[in-house]
Design an enzyme around this catalytic site. Structure first.
Site, mmCIF file in Angstrom:
data_model
loop_
_atom_site.group_PDB
_atom_site.id
_atom_site.type_symbol
_atom_site.label_atom_id
_atom_site.label_comp_id
_atom_site.label_asym_id
_atom_site.label_seq_id
_atom_site.Cartn_x
_atom_site.Cartn_y
_atom_site.Cartn_z
ATOM 1 C CE LYS A 85 46.689 41.902 23.501
ATOM 2 N NZ LYS A 85 45.969 42.778 24.413
ATOM 3 C CG ASP B 71 44.788 49.950 19.762
ATOM 4 O OD1 ASP B 71 45.985 49.647 19.876
ATOM 5 O OD2 ASP B 71 43.866 49.257 20.250
ATOM 6 N NE ARG C 247 42.232 56.679 43.891
ATOM 7 C CZ ARG C 247 41.821 57.957 43.898
ATOM 8 N NH1 ARG C 247 41.513 58.547 42.757
ATOM 9 N NH2 ARG C 247 41.725 58.623 45.030
ATOM 10 C CE1 TYR D 241 40.388 43.118 21.814
ATOM 11 C CE2 TYR D 241 40.148 45.121 23.120
ATOM 12 C CZ TYR D 241 40.219 43.740 23.028
ATOM 13 O OH TYR D 241 40.120 42.986 24.173
#
Length: 385
Positions: free
Chosen positions: A200, A175, A49, A103
């Site tokens: 992606k 982005d 983490r 988005y």
């Protein structure tokens, strides 16, 4: 090793950020699956983490090298990266200016969560820098853009946005998913924080979920302090798969981009298509800016079917091109933004953003372009009303 910033792009993809197999001298990175590491007598106290396991640490070096930044972080999804980046720099009473067409998941995150935190936000009317300037206030902390944008491939002038931000001592975020680090490096134009849905193009095989942030070491440090509390770290298996996928990033994206140019030209000349959105078309209003700030125009495009063609029937009848929710895999895919990525918006909100029911987002893969054209032709014939 030679400075990674001076290495060729394929060399960077293959060699930077690989984990050396010192024991067996294997050609690929070994994978370290441990979730528990020693804390005494060690240089680094590792914990998944905390984004510092061996595979995580080295993968971040590869992503930073690809985006020409000092450092990077990887996440379990693009939205984990977006939310961690924004919340690291925003607090109650702060304000952020966001590009209008982005988005749908990002839009939903902002309108669903920011009010709870007392964070103010304003959406621009377009992707032009002139629309950002009047929205800047004394408490504005971030200008957030997406270029090319999802799903209309709008182009925002990154240098102009960076200049406005610096004049007002504001942070910039982008982005960069649609372009990928192969076709666009926003850091070179003064953008502070670069975000990717690594699901992606970085992943590229439609089989992993991941996110990434690239920025200066100081900005990554601040994001890290928030990210360790939000828990959006990536599993070691996926980290290893992502590092493997990035080795072919340049080869994949270049092949997809060349295909997309052919498909955009074909669609623009097709009488059954009312509009084509692709920054590489000279008819596109963003062409000149895209040519200035992109290495190439990318493999994403969108098009509007004529009203006499049923958009869902069109996609159901495609035989090679897959009707699919995601994008950027080796295989070509289509999706209806009105029913998927922007389904959380009302019809009025979608139409305000130019997202009609007949809009098809097209992620171009590596298949032969003549096969893709033949598939579209037969699907159009079957879908005519």
């Amino acid at each position: 090793m030679k400075d990674s910033k001076k290495l060729g792009i394929n060399t960077t993809c293959v060699h930077v950020g690989e984990v050396k197999d010192k024991q067996f001298k294997g050609a690929v990175s070994p994978i370290y699956m441990a979730t528990s590491y020693a804390f005494d007598n060690v240089d680094v106290k590792r914990y998944p983490r905390y984004y510092n396991t061996p595979n995580q640490e080295m993968l971040c070096k590869k992503i930073a090298a690809l985006e020409n930044t000092e450092d990077a972080l990887i996440f379990s999804s693009g939205m984990a990266a977006i939310s961690s980046a924004m919340l690291a720099f925003l607090k109650r009473g702060d304000h952020v200016v966001i590009q209008q067409v982005i988005y749908g998941g990002t839009y939903n995150f902002i309108v669903s969560e920011f009010d709870k935190y007392g964070i103010e936000y304003s959406f621009t009317e377009s992707d032009k820098v002139e629309d950002f300037i009047p929205l800047v206030k004394e408490n504005t902390k971030i200008l957030y853009i997406e270029t090319p944008s999802n799903p209309l491939l709008g182009i925002t002038d990154m240098q102009a946005i960076a200049d406005v931000a610096k004049e007002n001592e504001i942070l910039t975020m982008i982005d960069n998913t649609f372009a990928s680090p192969i076709n666009q490096n926003p850091y070179n134009f003064g953008i502070d924080i670069i975000i990717h849905s690594a699901t992606k193009y970085m992943g590229g095989h439609s089989d992993i979920s991941a996110g990434a942030i690239a920025a200066s070491a100081a900005h990554i440090e601040q994001i890290w302090k928030t990210a360790i509390n939000l828990g959006g770290n990536l599993s070691e298996q996926t980290v290893w798969l992502l590092e493997r996928s990035l080795k072919t990033l340049n080869l994949r994206v270049k092949a997809q981009t060349e295909n997309a140019k052919i498909m955009a030209d074909y669609l623009e000349a097709n009488s059954n298509i009312d509009a084509v959105y692709y920054p590489g078309l000279k008819s596109n209003p963003g062409f000149e800016i895209a040519a200035k700030q992109m290495e190439d125009f990318g493999a994403m495009l969108s098009f509007e079917l004529s009203e006499n063609i049923d958009p869902m029937e069109f996609q159901r009848n495609l035989q090679l091109i897959k009707s699919s929710m995601s994008l950027a895999g080796l295989e070509s895919t289509t999706v209806s933004p009105a029913q998927t990525t922007h389904a959380l918006l009302s019809e009025e909100q979608r139409l305000e953003r130019g997202i009609k029911d007949g809009l098809i987002r097209f992620s171009v893969g590596i298949e032969e372009s003549e096969d893709l054209i033949a598939d579209i032709e037969q699907a159009i014939k079957k879908a005519k009303i």
